[in-house]
Design a protein around this motif. Structure first.
Motif, PDB file in Angstrom:
ATOM      1  N   LYS A   1       0.845  -1.191   0.000  1.00 14.76           N
ATOM      2  CA  LYS A   1       0.000   0.000   0.000  1.00 14.76           C
ATOM      3  C   LYS A   1       0.886   1.248   0.000  1.00 14.76           C
ATOM      4  CE  LYS A   1      -3.766   2.262   2.332  1.00 14.76           C
ATOM      5  NZ  LYS A   1      -4.721   2.264   3.412  1.00 14.76           N
ATOM      6  N   GLY A   2       0.654   2.143  -0.930  1.00 12.74           N
ATOM      7  CA  GLY A   2       1.408   3.384  -1.021  1.00 12.74           C
ATOM      8  C   GLY A   2       2.730   3.277  -1.772  1.00 12.74           C
ATOM      9  N   GLU A   3       3.148   2.068  -2.164  1.00 10.27           N
ATOM     10  CA  GLU A   3       4.410   1.894  -2.892  1.00 10.27           C
ATOM     11  C   GLU A   3       4.285   2.499  -4.289  1.00 10.27           C
ATOM     12  OE1 GLU A   3       7.572  -1.727  -3.865  1.00 10.27           O
ATOM     13  OE2 GLU A   3       5.642  -2.197  -2.959  1.00 10.27           O
TER      14      GLU A   3
ATOM     15  N   ASP B   1       9.769   2.891  -4.848  1.00 14.12           N
ATOM     16  CA  ASP B   1      10.387   3.612  -3.741  1.00 14.12           C
ATOM     17  C   ASP B   1      10.771   2.689  -2.592  1.00 14.12           C
ATOM     18  OD1 ASP B   1       7.639   3.218  -3.276  1.00 14.12           O
ATOM     19  OD2 ASP B   1       7.496   4.982  -1.994  1.00 14.12           O
ATOM     20  N   LEU B   2      10.276   1.438  -2.584  1.00 14.84           N
ATOM     21  CA  LEU B   2      10.540   0.515  -1.480  1.00 14.84           C
ATOM     22  C   LEU B   2      11.329  -0.737  -1.851  1.00 14.84           C
ATOM     23  CD1 LEU B   2       7.038   0.570   0.270  1.00 14.84           C
ATOM     24  CD2 LEU B   2       9.071   1.934   0.812  1.00 14.84           C
TER      25      LEU B   2
END
Length: 158
Positions: free
Chosen positions: A19-21, A38-39
């Motif tokens: 979630k949110g990646e 980003d992760l």
């Protein structure tokens, strides 16, 4: 249009994002796509490698990407035109390193002590990278490395 939406539909469908990646960049591989978020680095076949678990990555002259994790697992993908993936990968892995210090072990060689964190998070752990020829399974060597780690933690406040 976001980078995610520029990914081919089969690559988007294969991604297992948290979630949110967010997708930063991608490149076509022989067997799918390599996607830098980003992760984590996402490799063909649904392999997701968080940046804090990447010890090193390299491309050879034939476009073969080799990713070695902190647990010495190796992942490979042939990426003929890597685009911006190498730069994103280097930046994201370097951002996970909080401390990297080589310490001599008495009469034995040395060990690199590396503290890493998840992007934007707290320190998740320390990695011991022993000099070439040292046996990481040697209990005496491990005890010396643990002592060295305590000294580094005290001196650096980590």
């Amino acid at each position: 249009m976001s980078v995610f939406h520029r990914l081919p539909s089969e690559a988007r469908a294969a991604l297992d994002l948290e979630k949110g990646e967010r997708v930063l960049t991608f490149a076509a591989a022989d067997e799918g796509h390599v996607v830098a978020t980003d992760l984590a680095l996402h490799l063909p076949g649904g392999v997701r490698v968080p940046y804090e678990e990447i010890d090193r990555a390299s491309w050879d002259e034939h476009g073969l990407l080799t990713v070695v994790t902190t647990k010495q697992r190796r992942h490979h993908a042939r990426v003929p035109e890597p685009r911006n993936v190498p730069e994103a990968l280097r930046e994201r892995v370097n951002a996970t390193i909080v401390v990297s210090k080589h310490v001599d072990l008495p009469g034995r060689g040395g060990v690199r002590l590396v503290a890493r964190r998840k992007p934007g998070g707290d320190v998740v752990g320390w990695t011991f990278l022993y000099d070439e020829g040292l046996d990481p399974e040697d209990p005496g060597l491990r005890a010396l490395a643990e002592q060295a780690l305590e000294g580094v933690r005290r001196s650096m406040g980590v």
